[in-house]
Design a protein around this motif. Structure first.
Motif, mmCIF file in Angstrom:
data_model
loop_
_atom_site.group_PDB
_atom_site.id
_atom_site.type_symbol
_atom_site.label_atom_id
_atom_site.label_comp_id
_atom_site.label_asym_id
_atom_site.label_seq_id
_atom_site.Cartn_x
_atom_site.Cartn_y
_atom_site.Cartn_z
ATOM 1 N N ALA A 209 -6.671 -6.800 5.337
ATOM 2 C CA ALA A 209 -6.680 -5.729 6.343
ATOM 3 C C ALA A 209 -5.347 -4.983 6.402
ATOM 4 O O ALA A 209 -4.286 -5.542 6.131
ATOM 5 C CB ALA A 209 -6.993 -6.311 7.723
ATOM 6 N N ASP B 201 0.849 -1.193 0.000
ATOM 7 C CA ASP B 201 0.000 0.000 0.000
ATOM 8 C C ASP B 201 0.884 1.243 0.000
ATOM 9 O O ASP B 201 1.782 1.370 0.838
ATOM 10 C CB ASP B 201 -0.899 -0.009 1.250
ATOM 11 N N ARG C 42 -12.488 2.542 11.897
ATOM 12 C CA ARG C 42 -12.139 1.813 10.677
ATOM 13 C C ARG C 42 -13.129 0.672 10.412
ATOM 14 O O ARG C 42 -13.561 -0.016 11.354
ATOM 15 C CB ARG C 42 -10.718 1.227 10.776
ATOM 16 N N CYS D 273 -9.205 -4.612 10.232
ATOM 17 C CA CYS D 273 -9.972 -3.589 9.529
ATOM 18 C C CYS D 273 -9.175 -2.916 8.434
ATOM 19 O O CYS D 273 -7.943 -3.049 8.344
ATOM 20 C CB CYS D 273 -10.480 -2.561 10.527
ATOM 21 N N LYS D 274 -9.883 -2.160 7.595
ATOM 22 C CA LYS D 274 -9.273 -1.412 6.498
ATOM 23 C C LYS D 274 -8.735 -0.080 7.021
ATOM 24 O O LYS D 274 -9.316 0.512 7.904
ATOM 25 C CB LYS D 274 -10.304 -1.145 5.402
#
Length: 221
Positions: free
Chosen positions: A191, A141, A208, A220-221
């Protein structure tokens, strides 16, 4: 005297140009048929771990590596040209800088094992793998560092680093979980964060979107 000064300045200028070119080559390098070196080894390792590559991990970009890269690109929505450029490197989770500097797979494995042990000791095994999955998801990411050490040692990212547990010998289950995560298993469902609701007071993390609950951790994201 003036000629000597000009000569010295010329040497300095050539030296600076060489450094800039080397840095640019690290940032923009692409790998294809005939390429060799540490980065190709890392490409082959990851493709082999994920079942795309069946050849030897020898650091030589040949036909089998080319086909494996094309299959990986197709599966991950990338243009299947068989060339590993910046986008494919990012999808593989490979930092060009760390690969060129030779940060080995065994070092990544050991560091991730210690992180999992410190963060998820006592959690269900699948939850330990999921913690490893979060680390690897972050390397892919753009909002996070692109290497495992970069993600783990990002200031304030993990309690195990803050309290020193990262320096302890990992449990056997954490080592196995690290291996499974590095081989592509991600029980977290993609996640980027996780937390224990009984322990955290961070209001932001509570906001989140939750993907999964495994043991005491919310992913979670």
């Amino acid at each position: 005297m003036r000629k000597m000064v000009l000569f010295l300045w010329a040497i300095v200028l050539v030296f600076l140009i060489t450094i800039i070119q080397n840095n640019l080559s690290i940032e923009t390098a692409s790998y294809g048929w005939g390429s060799r070196g540490n980065t190709v080894i890392e490409i082959q390792k990851r493709l082999k771990n994920w079942g795309y590559y069946t050849g030897n991990v020898d650091g030589i970009y040949g036909y089998k590596t080319y086909i494996a890269v094309k299959n990986f690109q197709t599966k991950n929505g990338l243009y299947p040209d068989g060339i590993v450029g910046p986008k494919t490197l990012a999808a593989l989770g490979i930092s060009e800088y760390s690969a060129q500097r030779g940060y080995s797979g065994s070092q990544n494995y050991e560091l991730l094992s210690r992180l999992i042990s410190g963060e998820a000791r006592g959690e269900p095994y699948i939850g330990q793998v999921a913690v490893g999955g979060v680390v690897l998801n972050r390397t892919r990411d753009p909002r996070f560092p692109s290497t495992i050490p970069g993600v783990i040692y990002q200031p304030g990212a993990f309690t195990a680093v803050s309290d020193g547990q990262i320096n302890l010998s990992p449990t056997d289950s954490a080592r196995k979980a690290s291996s499974d995560a590095l081989n592509g298993w991600d029980p977290s469902g993609g996640a980027l964060y996780y937390y224990n609701p009984a322990k955290t007071t961070n209001k932001w993390i509570w906001s989140r979107p939750i993907i999964k609950i495994i043991g005491d951790h919310y992913f979670c994201k």
